[in-house]
Write a protein that holds these residues in place. Structure first.
Motif, PDB file in Angstrom:
ATOM      1  N   SER A  68       0.790  -1.227  -0.060  1.00 24.64           N
ATOM      2  CA  SER A  68       0.166  -0.063  -0.044  1.00 24.64           C
ATOM      3  C   SER A  68       0.964   1.472   0.146  1.00 24.64           C
ATOM      4  N   THR A  70      -0.071   5.380   0.555  1.00 26.98           N
ATOM      5  CA  THR A  70      -0.991   6.342   0.617  1.00 26.98           C
ATOM      6  C   THR A  70      -0.538   7.887   0.846  1.00 26.98           C
ATOM      7  N   LYS A  74      -4.955   8.969   0.884  1.00 32.11           N
ATOM      8  CA  LYS A  74      -5.516   8.365  -0.216  1.00 32.11           C
ATOM      9  C   LYS A  74      -4.653   7.211  -0.919  1.00 32.11           C
ATOM     10  N   GLU A  75      -5.222   6.088  -1.364  1.00 37.74           N
ATOM     11  CA  GLU A  75      -4.374   4.923  -1.671  1.00 37.74           C
ATOM     12  C   GLU A  75      -3.931   5.351  -3.398  1.00 37.74           C
ATOM     13  N   THR A  77      -1.894   3.041  -5.188  1.00 39.04           N
ATOM     14  CA  THR A  77      -1.474   2.159  -6.121  1.00 39.04           C
ATOM     15  C   THR A  77      -2.486   1.976  -7.378  1.00 39.04           C
ATOM     16  N   LYS A  78      -3.586   2.330  -7.070  1.00 40.04           N
ATOM     17  CA  LYS A  78      -4.404   2.089  -8.230  1.00 40.04           C
ATOM     18  C   LYS A  78      -4.744   3.406  -8.897  1.00 40.04           C
TER      19      LYS A  78
END
Length: 245
Positions: A68, A70, A74-75, A77-78
């Motif tokens: 992960s 952040t 806010k994440e 990785t996507k």
């Protein structure tokens, strides 16, 4: 270096159990670290340790296999790389990579390509020229005609035009004379003092540790040591491996 008490500041960037693979090779093997608001944090390590790969994973240029990342909760990785810039993260890549045919000023304008506030963009260009006076003197020159040090300043100035809350710097002193290295590190501290958090990857471990609030040692894809810049500069293992003593 951030002011005393930075350790109590809010965490801005968190990397947890990050793994990055190139085919069957695991380049990053489950690393975790954090960067707090207002800090200068540095990653040091030998060539091939995974420093640049880590930076690319954070900025979205390489996909994380696991883990992960952040930014302000806010994440990342996507999220595609161009959208990560919108969240307040900008990277100055290794090797500068300025737009050689474009003028200095055109390069700076390109750094603000996601912004629509034209008046503020013009003001920020002038702010960059205040931070890097040589760029102001060369604003109409093609970037490819600048010296290596000037191109590094331009790459940093271009990244600042995105108004990042955190700036990722990958080997900013590479290939520069000792005098220019000192100038670049002084500017990094000035940028930090004006409110930008900095994550720094740097081969010149001695200079990096001298300005870092905290530091991590990366070896073959794993973090092996962490501490304040001063602590790691005094650590016998770091001195032998990276500081020539």
């Amino acid at each position: 270096m951030a002011a005393p008490g930075a350790a109590r500041k809010v965490i801005m960037l968190t990397v947890e159990n990050l793994k990055v693979r190139y085919g069957m090779i695991e380049a990053i093997k489950g690393i975790s670290f954090e960067v707090r608001d207002g800090e200068i944090v540095t990653l040091i390590g030998a060539n091939g340790a995974g420093k640049t790969t880590t930076m690319h994973a954070i900025s979205g240029l390489i996909k994380a296999a696991e883990g992960s990342i952040t930014l302000d909760g806010k994440e990342l990785t996507k999220i595609p790389a161009h959208k990560i810039v919108n969240l307040g993260l900008a990277q100055v890549p290794e090797g500068r990579r300025v737009f050689a045919q474009q003028t200095v000023e055109e390069n700076l304008i390109l750094g603000a390509y996601l912004r629509r506030d034209q008046g503020a963009i013009a003001k920020d260009i002038e702010d960059v020229y205040q931070t890097f006076p040589r760029l102001g003197e060369r604003r109409t020159q093609p970037a490819g005609t600048l010296s290596g040090g000037e191109q590094q300043m331009l790459a940093m100035g271009r990244a600042l035009m995105a108004k990042p809350s955190i700036l990722l710097l990958d080997e900013p002193s590479m290939g520069l004379s000792p005098l220019l290295v000192s100038e670049i590190f002084q500017i990094i501290e000035e940028i930090n003092q004006k409110g930008t958090t900095i994550l720094l990857v740097e081969q010149n471990a001695k200079r990096a540790l001298s300005i870092a609030d905290r530091a991590y040692v990366l070896e073959t894809g794993r973090i092996t040591l962490t501490g304040t810049g001063e602590e790691l500069a005094r650590d016998e293992r770091v001195r032998k491996a990276y500081l020539g003593g």
